[in-house]
Write an enzyme that holds these catalytic residues in place. Structure first.
Site, PDB file in Angstrom:
ATOM      1  N   ASP A 197      -9.076  -3.192  -5.799  1.00  0.00           N
ATOM      2  CA  ASP A 197      -9.015  -4.091  -4.638  1.00  0.00           C
ATOM      3  C   ASP A 197      -9.923  -3.636  -3.495  1.00  0.00           C
ATOM      4  O   ASP A 197      -9.703  -3.977  -2.342  1.00  0.00           O
ATOM      5  CB  ASP A 197      -7.566  -4.231  -4.141  1.00  0.00           C
ATOM      6  CG  ASP A 197      -6.955  -2.907  -3.683  1.00  0.00           C
ATOM      7  OD1 ASP A 197      -7.715  -1.944  -3.425  1.00  0.00           O
ATOM      8  OD2 ASP A 197      -5.721  -2.826  -3.555  1.00  0.00           O
ATOM      9  N   HIS A 241      -7.718  -5.390  -0.818  1.00  0.00           N
ATOM     10  CA  HIS A 241      -6.479  -4.689  -0.479  1.00  0.00           C
ATOM     11  C   HIS A 241      -5.703  -5.389   0.634  1.00  0.00           C
ATOM     12  O   HIS A 241      -4.515  -5.677   0.488  1.00  0.00           O
ATOM     13  CB  HIS A 241      -6.830  -3.260  -0.051  1.00  0.00           C
ATOM     14  CG  HIS A 241      -5.659  -2.343   0.028  1.00  0.00           C
ATOM     15  ND1 HIS A 241      -5.064  -1.787  -1.083  1.00  0.00           N
ATOM     16  CD2 HIS A 241      -4.956  -1.874   1.093  1.00  0.00           C
ATOM     17  CE1 HIS A 241      -4.060  -1.010  -0.712  1.00  0.00           C
ATOM     18  NE2 HIS A 241      -3.970  -1.053   0.598  1.00  0.00           N
ATOM     19  N   SER A 280       0.817  -1.203   0.000  1.00  0.00           N
ATOM     20  CA  SER A 280       0.000   0.000   0.000  1.00  0.00           C
ATOM     21  C   SER A 280       0.858   1.263   0.000  1.00  0.00           C
ATOM     22  O   SER A 280       1.761   1.402  -0.825  1.00  0.00           O
ATOM     23  CB  SER A 280      -0.951  -0.046   1.204  1.00  0.00           C
ATOM     24  OG  SER A 280      -1.925   0.968   1.125  1.00  0.00           O
TER      25      SER A 280
END
Length: 458
Positions: free
Chosen positions: A397, A422, A190
């Site tokens: 995601d 995610h 991320s």
């Protein structure tokens, strides 16, 4: 459009085959382990444990993540104000400082984000962050402190502040020396990918010296439009369902993110050539002295969005220890974030360093966000902050659009889409298979070893 609340990038549903008590069965070849190049795991937004350390006594307590008294401690210890002269957001509580524990070679802070008995009894596996990946790597023969390290950081801050850059440099040097001078393989998740990009841009020689491969997972290279635009207006929800009642409230989180440089750095990049520009839409009712009331749909793209943030947050404030603190949209942070975007765009992958990109697909991901309806329009833009948003979705995601995650700007060896949310990408077997292939390792299993550090009851 669909109504709903956007969840934080680092949390979410988890679908793992790993044992939740931290157990795996390992029996690796010690000679093979000695040949491993070190791996450094870098977390993303909200993906590091944060401690509050009393400046006088030195006593520490966990303030992120925690379930018990979460909202109260969050307000007391983590609420902060941005200081434009330093580039840091600074806590309102001047009796303490926020630190990231470096126990277990940096892995403790990014493993189970609330390592308490309460979390394990309730089976709150949403908080098991790099846990499964750490187990997988140990199963492949990696050894903590020799070939396996973690890097957590104060994710409230900008991705390019000196403290984070120096911390990452020190961790790379440690991993390099501990492994006998082998170059490091970075695995980021991320927002951690943006932090690594900043380091690459600002310290290319050091990056080239210490890094061999960089595997990037679910990075919002061009921003996370729907989630971040809405977070600045209505806040962030980190955990859904009944567990959310034990956690930090959405509006409490909102009052933090308005002063977080990292959030502004995740806004949609206005310089990116989007297939379709992400927008904020508002059904708004207006009336002048000379005209009858009218309702129309107003649209704000990435370049115009600051005007709606400014007006919607013009009266925003928080109450702290009996004092009222104004919290409007922060244009000083926006200027800083714009410079950060330029730093990232200047990054170039050094010769000899291989880059791999894993991005999430197949899930509806917020992109455009709308407030009000034609039949129930917004009159005063400050109403937006307490309005349920509606989203238009794109592929991704559930947090980062595929388009943003793929647009890394590097000469990637491979870019691979994996159908997962995610957070699930950190415990997805297809991701693990890619990592093992790119690292050139395999797994063996026959005996039990518990990889989690001591349980915390803080």
């Amino acid at each position: 459009m669909s109504a709903g609340l956007c969840c934080c990038p680092c949390f979410g549903r988890r679908n793992s085959t790993a044992n939740d008590d931290g157990g795996y069965f390992f029996d690796f070849d010690s000679e093979a382990a000695a040949d491993r190049e070190p791996v450094l795991l870098v977390s993303g937004m909200g993906g590091s444990i944060l401690h509050s350390k009393n400046k006088k006594s030195g006593a520490e307590s966990r303030v992120w993540v925690r379930i018990w008294l979460a909202d109260l401690q969050f307000k007391k210890k983590l609420w902060s104000l941005y200081n434009p002269s330093t580039g840091y957001t600074e806590g309102l509580d001047d009796t303490c400082e926020i630190t990231v524990p470096d126990d277990d070679f940096g892995l403790y802070a990014i493993d189970i984000l609330d390592p308490s008995l309460f979390v394990k009894l309730l089976h709150l596996t949403d908080l098991y962050h790099f846990h499964d990946m750490i187990n997988m790597l140990i199963e492949c023969g990696y050894v903590k402190g020799t070939t396996l390290f973690g890097f957590g950081y104060d994710f409230r801050q900008s991705n390019r502040v000196d403290k984070s850059m120096e911390g990452l440099k020190a961790k790379l040097e440690t991993a390099y020396k501990a492994s006998g001078g082998r170059k490091v393989n970075i695995i980021s998740h991320s927002m951690g990918g943006l932090l690594v990009s900043c380091f690459l841009s600002l310290h290319p020689d050091i990056f080239s010296k210490y890094v061999n491969n960089w595997i990037c997972i679910a990075c919002p290279f061009q921003g996370a439009p729907g989630c971040i635009n809405d977070s600045l207006l209505t806040g962030l929800q980190f955990i859904e369902g009944f567990q959310s009642y034990f956690f930090v409230l959405r509006w409490t989180m909102h009052q933090l993110v308005v002063e977080c440089p990292s959030i502004y750095e995740l806004m949609p990049n206005p310089g990116h050539n989007w297939k379709e520009q992400p927008v904020i839409e508002v059904w708004r009712k207006k009336q002048t002295e000379d005209e009858a009331p009218s309702v129309k749909l107003e649209t704000y793209g990435p370049l115009e969005s600051s005007s709606i943030f400014e007006e919607a947050l013009s009266t925003n404030e928080l109450s702290y220890q009996g004092k009222t603190v104004p919290l409007p949209f922060n244009f000083d942070i926006l200027k800083w974030a714009t410079k950060t975007r330029q730093v990232i765009s200047n990054a170039e992958l050094p010769e000899g360093v291989s880059f791999y990109n894993i991005y999430g697909t197949s899930f509806d991901t917020p992109f455009h966000v709308r407030y009000g309806t034609e039949s129930s329009p917004i009159v005063d833009l400050s109403e937006i902050c307490h309005t349920l948003p509606e989203y238009s979705f794109v592929d991704g995601d559930e947090t980062v659009p595929t388009e943003s995650a793929k647009a890394d700007g590097y000469a990637a060896k491979e870019r691979v889409g994996v159908p997962a949310r995610h957070r699930e990408l950190l415990c997805e077997e297809r991701v693990f298979a890619l990592i093992r292939r790119w690292l050139g390792v395999s797994t063996k299993s026959s005996r039990h070893r518990n990889t989690s550090k001591v349980m915390s009851t803080v």
